[in-house]
Design a protein around this motif. Structure first.
Motif, PDB file in Angstrom:
ATOM      1  N   LEU A   1       0.804  -1.224   0.000  1.00 34.86           N
ATOM      2  CA  LEU A   1       0.000   0.000   0.000  1.00 34.86           C
ATOM      3  C   LEU A   1       0.839   1.277   0.000  1.00 34.86           C
ATOM      4  O   LEU A   1       0.523   2.226  -0.726  1.00 34.86           O
ATOM      5  N   PRO A   2       1.929   1.355   0.791  1.00 35.77           N
ATOM      6  CA  PRO A   2       2.741   2.575   0.760  1.00 35.77           C
ATOM      7  C   PRO A   2       3.339   2.880  -0.607  1.00 35.77           C
ATOM      8  O   PRO A   2       3.733   4.012  -0.872  1.00 35.77           O
ATOM      9  N   ARG A   3       3.413   1.879  -1.480  1.00 36.59           N
ATOM     10  CA  ARG A   3       3.963   2.081  -2.824  1.00 36.59           C
ATOM     11  C   ARG A   3       2.863   2.188  -3.880  1.00 36.59           C
ATOM     12  O   ARG A   3       3.130   2.090  -5.077  1.00 36.59           O
ATOM     13  N   GLY A   4       1.630   2.363  -3.405  1.00 33.64           N
ATOM     14  CA  GLY A   4       0.522   2.540  -4.330  1.00 33.64           C
ATOM     15  C   GLY A   4       0.052   1.270  -4.989  1.00 33.64           C
ATOM     16  O   GLY A   4      -0.648   1.315  -6.006  1.00 33.64           O
ATOM     17  N   VAL A   5       0.427   0.118  -4.427  1.00 31.53           N
ATOM     18  CA  VAL A   5       0.039  -1.181  -4.980  1.00 31.53           C
ATOM     19  C   VAL A   5      -1.108  -1.744  -4.142  1.00 31.53           C
ATOM     20  O   VAL A   5      -0.972  -1.918  -2.930  1.00 31.53           O
ATOM     21  N   HIS A   6      -2.225  -2.020  -4.774  1.00 37.83           N
ATOM     22  CA  HIS A   6      -3.405  -2.522  -4.075  1.00 37.83           C
ATOM     23  C   HIS A   6      -3.545  -4.028  -4.325  1.00 37.83           C
ATOM     24  O   HIS A   6      -3.821  -4.467  -5.432  1.00 37.83           O
ATOM     25  N   LEU A   7      -3.319  -4.791  -3.264  1.00 36.86           N
ATOM     26  CA  LEU A   7      -3.475  -6.229  -3.307  1.00 36.86           C
ATOM     27  C   LEU A   7      -4.458  -6.656  -2.236  1.00 36.86           C
ATOM     28  O   LEU A   7      -4.684  -5.941  -1.259  1.00 36.86           O
ATOM     29  N   ASP A   8      -5.033  -7.829  -2.421  1.00 35.13           N
ATOM     30  CA  ASP A   8      -5.892  -8.416  -1.405  1.00 35.13           C
ATOM     31  C   ASP A   8      -5.080  -9.489  -0.665  1.00 35.13           C
ATOM     32  O   ASP A   8      -4.185 -10.113  -1.250  1.00 35.13           O
ATOM     33  N   ALA A   9      -5.402  -9.696   0.601  1.00 34.74           N
ATOM     34  CA  ALA A   9      -4.681 -10.699   1.380  1.00 34.74           C
ATOM     35  C   ALA A   9      -4.787 -12.091   0.759  1.00 34.74           C
ATOM     36  O   ALA A   9      -3.910 -12.934   0.957  1.00 34.74           O
TER      37      ALA A   9
ATOM     38  N   LYS B   1       0.151  -6.974 -12.677  1.00 37.83           N
ATOM     39  CA  LYS B   1      -0.625  -8.007 -11.991  1.00 37.83           C
ATOM     40  C   LYS B   1      -1.242  -9.004 -12.969  1.00 37.83           C
ATOM     41  O   LYS B   1      -1.659 -10.095 -12.567  1.00 37.83           O
ATOM     42  N   LYS B   2      -1.271  -8.662 -14.250  1.00 34.72           N
ATOM     43  CA  LYS B   2      -1.809  -9.577 -15.255  1.00 34.72           C
ATOM     44  C   LYS B   2      -0.747 -10.519 -15.820  1.00 34.72           C
ATOM     45  O   LYS B   2      -1.085 -11.465 -16.536  1.00 34.72           O
ATOM     46  N   VAL B   3       0.532 -10.254 -15.491  1.00 27.72           N
ATOM     47  CA  VAL B   3       1.590 -11.048 -16.130  1.00 27.72           C
ATOM     48  C   VAL B   3       2.642 -11.588 -15.159  1.00 27.72           C
ATOM     49  O   VAL B   3       3.507 -12.359 -15.584  1.00 27.72           O
ATOM     50  N   ALA B   4       2.593 -11.228 -13.864  1.00 31.79           N
ATOM     51  CA  ALA B   4       3.738 -11.543 -13.003  1.00 31.79           C
ATOM     52  C   ALA B   4       3.369 -12.157 -11.657  1.00 31.79           C
ATOM     53  O   ALA B   4       2.372 -11.790 -11.033  1.00 31.79           O
ATOM     54  N   VAL B   5       4.213 -13.090 -11.228  1.00 25.21           N
ATOM     55  CA  VAL B   5       4.239 -13.622  -9.866  1.00 25.21           C
ATOM     56  C   VAL B   5       5.454 -13.003  -9.187  1.00 25.21           C
ATOM     57  O   VAL B   5       6.523 -12.889  -9.794  1.00 25.21           O
TER      58      VAL B   5
ATOM     59  N   VAL C   1       3.412 -13.685  -4.129  1.00 25.09           N
ATOM     60  CA  VAL C   1       2.204 -12.968  -4.539  1.00 25.09           C
ATOM     61  C   VAL C   1       1.742 -13.518  -5.884  1.00 25.09           C
ATOM     62  O   VAL C   1       2.491 -13.506  -6.862  1.00 25.09           O
ATOM     63  N   VAL C   2       0.517 -14.027  -5.895  1.00 30.05           N
ATOM     64  CA  VAL C   2      -0.091 -14.508  -7.141  1.00 30.05           C
ATOM     65  C   VAL C   2      -1.397 -13.745  -7.316  1.00 30.05           C
ATOM     66  O   VAL C   2      -2.421 -14.087  -6.714  1.00 30.05           O
ATOM     67  N   PRO C   3      -1.398 -12.679  -8.118  1.00 30.05           N
ATOM     68  CA  PRO C   3      -2.604 -11.849  -8.271  1.00 30.05           C
ATOM     69  C   PRO C   3      -3.770 -12.624  -8.870  1.00 30.05           C
ATOM     70  O   PRO C   3      -3.586 -13.554  -9.661  1.00 30.05           O
ATOM     71  N   ARG C   4      -4.964 -12.235  -8.506  1.00 29.65           N
ATOM     72  CA  ARG C   4      -6.162 -12.875  -9.048  1.00 29.65           C
ATOM     73  C   ARG C   4      -6.325 -12.602 -10.534  1.00 29.65           C
ATOM     74  O   ARG C   4      -6.995 -13.354 -11.245  1.00 29.65           O
ATOM     75  N   GLU C   5      -5.733 -11.523 -11.022  1.00 28.89           N
ATOM     76  CA  GLU C   5      -5.834 -11.187 -12.444  1.00 28.89           C
ATOM     77  C   GLU C   5      -4.947 -12.065 -13.315  1.00 28.89           C
ATOM     78  O   GLU C   5      -5.090 -12.076 -14.542  1.00 28.89           O
ATOM     79  N   LEU C   6      -4.031 -12.789 -12.708  1.00 28.76           N
ATOM     80  CA  LEU C   6      -3.043 -13.549 -13.462  1.00 28.76           C
ATOM     81  C   LEU C   6      -3.629 -14.877 -13.949  1.00 28.76           C
ATOM     82  O   LEU C   6      -4.123 -15.679 -13.158  1.00 28.76           O
ATOM     83  N   THR C   7      -3.534 -15.103 -15.256  1.00 24.81           N
ATOM     84  CA  THR C   7      -4.074 -16.326 -15.841  1.00 24.81           C
ATOM     85  C   THR C   7      -3.091 -16.925 -16.845  1.00 24.81           C
ATOM     86  O   THR C   7      -2.153 -16.263 -17.293  1.00 24.81           O
TER      87      THR C   7
END
Length: 411
Positions: free
Chosen positions: A91-99, A237-241, A261-267
């Motif tokens: 969050l301090p770096r402007g990155v919004h992730l879910d737990a 978040k669409k391309v990276a772990v 970190v494995v974003p939900r957008e990543l497929t």
């Protein structure tokens, strides 16, 4: 009849750091009075900070009571740590992730080696060269790397990082399915800028590739212009772990805790290209089958890293390692050696003088100065001609090592 996985037979007889340790131990056995200074393997030397120790003691005491005892924890990690990670690292770096996108583990090494299980064995891979050996060797084990010919694997695209290109990997001129990036880099100690990282995210998006981004050393970054996470780049978040570790950040090499970190957008795509599958769900499914999670005590220890006291204490420790790196780099340059990295990393990448190979130089330094380095050839074909030095020893040891190297070179 049981049949072995023949891909394991393609591996060298021992892991790089195990081989270095074997040679060092052999030297110590034949020279029992020698005071060897180890600037080779990247293990830390400073003790755990007080905030972490207190948290571990409290957690251990809890486990000794009926009310506080915990058995198997959640495979993905306790919510208290995953939420602290989101709040403090992103969050301090402007990155919004879910737990739910955070997966706690026992250190980054395991997940960087296992992440390839989510994708087909015949995907092509690209790695920076030189590179951390786990990236390639874990792919050798499943057959993805192909066959070895002249020191190079047939299904690996080597992204050369050289003195001429400031050790910055260039985009390949063809499609690669899986890309391993590490910043700050192990072993070169250099870091990718936001502009360079944008190029990789754009390449991955265009080519439907996956980036496996190792950020194990991000806490050493002191240049405010450098990214600490690939997710600081739009579209990542669409391309990276992304892989993180508390090992070098907070001295957890003996405690074991990190996260992926494995974003939900990543497929990733099905073979026929008609369907895409979320890697977040697949990774959780894998963990549920193959892991019982990381210990409660380790996770409480990691949580303490984010307390006000923990942050200050961890920063002090990292600053000391960086001070060592600065001292070593200056000394090496006075000796006429070219040294890279060390500014935002605990590693120095040192060019070997003369024509000696890196393994021979390692042996000469060990016998001549009683100082251990890591031969660059162990990091791939692009590592030949260099050795890696680590700043994780104590201040006095680092200074003495530089004095010894200077005396040895002057002979």
């Amino acid at each position: 009849m049981s049949l072995i996985n023949e891909h394991y037979l393609k591996l060298t007889k021992s892991y790089l750091f195990a081989d270095v340790a074997k040679k060092v131990n052999a030297y110590k056995a034949t020279h029992p009075k020698a005071d060897v200074i180890n600037l080779g393997i990247g293990d830390v030397t400073r003790p755990l900070c007080p905030a972490v120790v207190e948290a571990m003691q409290t957690a251990a005491a809890e486990m000794g009571t009926p009310e506080g005892f915990r058995g198997y924890g959640p495979e993905q990690g306790y919510a208290f740590l995953r939420e602290a990670i989101v709040k403090n690292d992103y969050l301090p770096r402007g990155v919004h992730l879910d737990a739910s996108e955070i997966f706690v583990n026992d250190g980054a090494k395991g997940d960087t080696g296992n992440i390839g299980e989510l994708v087909r064995w015949d995907n092509s891979i690209g790695v920076t060269d030189p590179t951390y050996p786990v990236y390639i060797e874990s792919n050798v084990m499943c057959g993805r790397a192909g066959t070895l010919d002249g020191g190079r694997w047939s299904n690996v695209t080597y992204l050369r990082c050289t003195e001429e290109n400031n050790f910055t990997p260039r985009l390949p001129d063809h499609r690669v399915d899986l890309i391993y990036l590490c910043s700050p880099n192990n072993p070169t100690g250099t870091a990718l800028t936001k502009d360079e990282l944008r190029k990789w995210v754009a390449y991955a998006a265009k080519n439907d590739a996956l980036i496996f981004y190792d950020a194990a050393y991000e806490a050493f970054i002191r240049d405010p212009s450098l990214p600490h996470s690939i997710y600081e780049i739009k579209g990542a978040k669409k391309v990276a772990v992304e892989f993180r570790s508390y090992s070098k950040t907070a001295g957890f090499t003996g405690v074991r805790c990190g996260y992926t970190v494995v974003p939900r957008e990543l497929t990733a795509s099905s073979m026929d290209g008609t369907k895409r599958y979320p890697l977040n769900e697949m990774w959780l499914r894998r963990l549920s089958t193959k892991s019982n999670g990381t210990s409660y005590i380790s996770q409480r220890a990691a949580e303490a890293v984010y307390s006000p006291e923990g942050k200050a204490q961890v920063k002090e420790t990292i600053d000391r390692y960086l001070d060592n790196a600065a001292t070593m780099k200056a000394a090496l340059k006075r000796l006429g050696l070219k040294a890279y990295g060390g500014d935002n990393s605990p590693y120095l990448w040192v060019k070997i003088p003369g024509e000696a190979g890196s393994l021979k130089f390692f042996e000469r330094m060990l016998y001549g100065a009683q100082v251990v380095c890591t031969p660059g050839a162990g990091f791939g074909p692009g590592g030949e001609g260099y050795v890696r030095l680590s700043s994780f020893a104590g201040k006095a040891a680092c200074e003495e090592a530089m004095r010894r190297i200077g005396a040895w070179m002057a002979r």
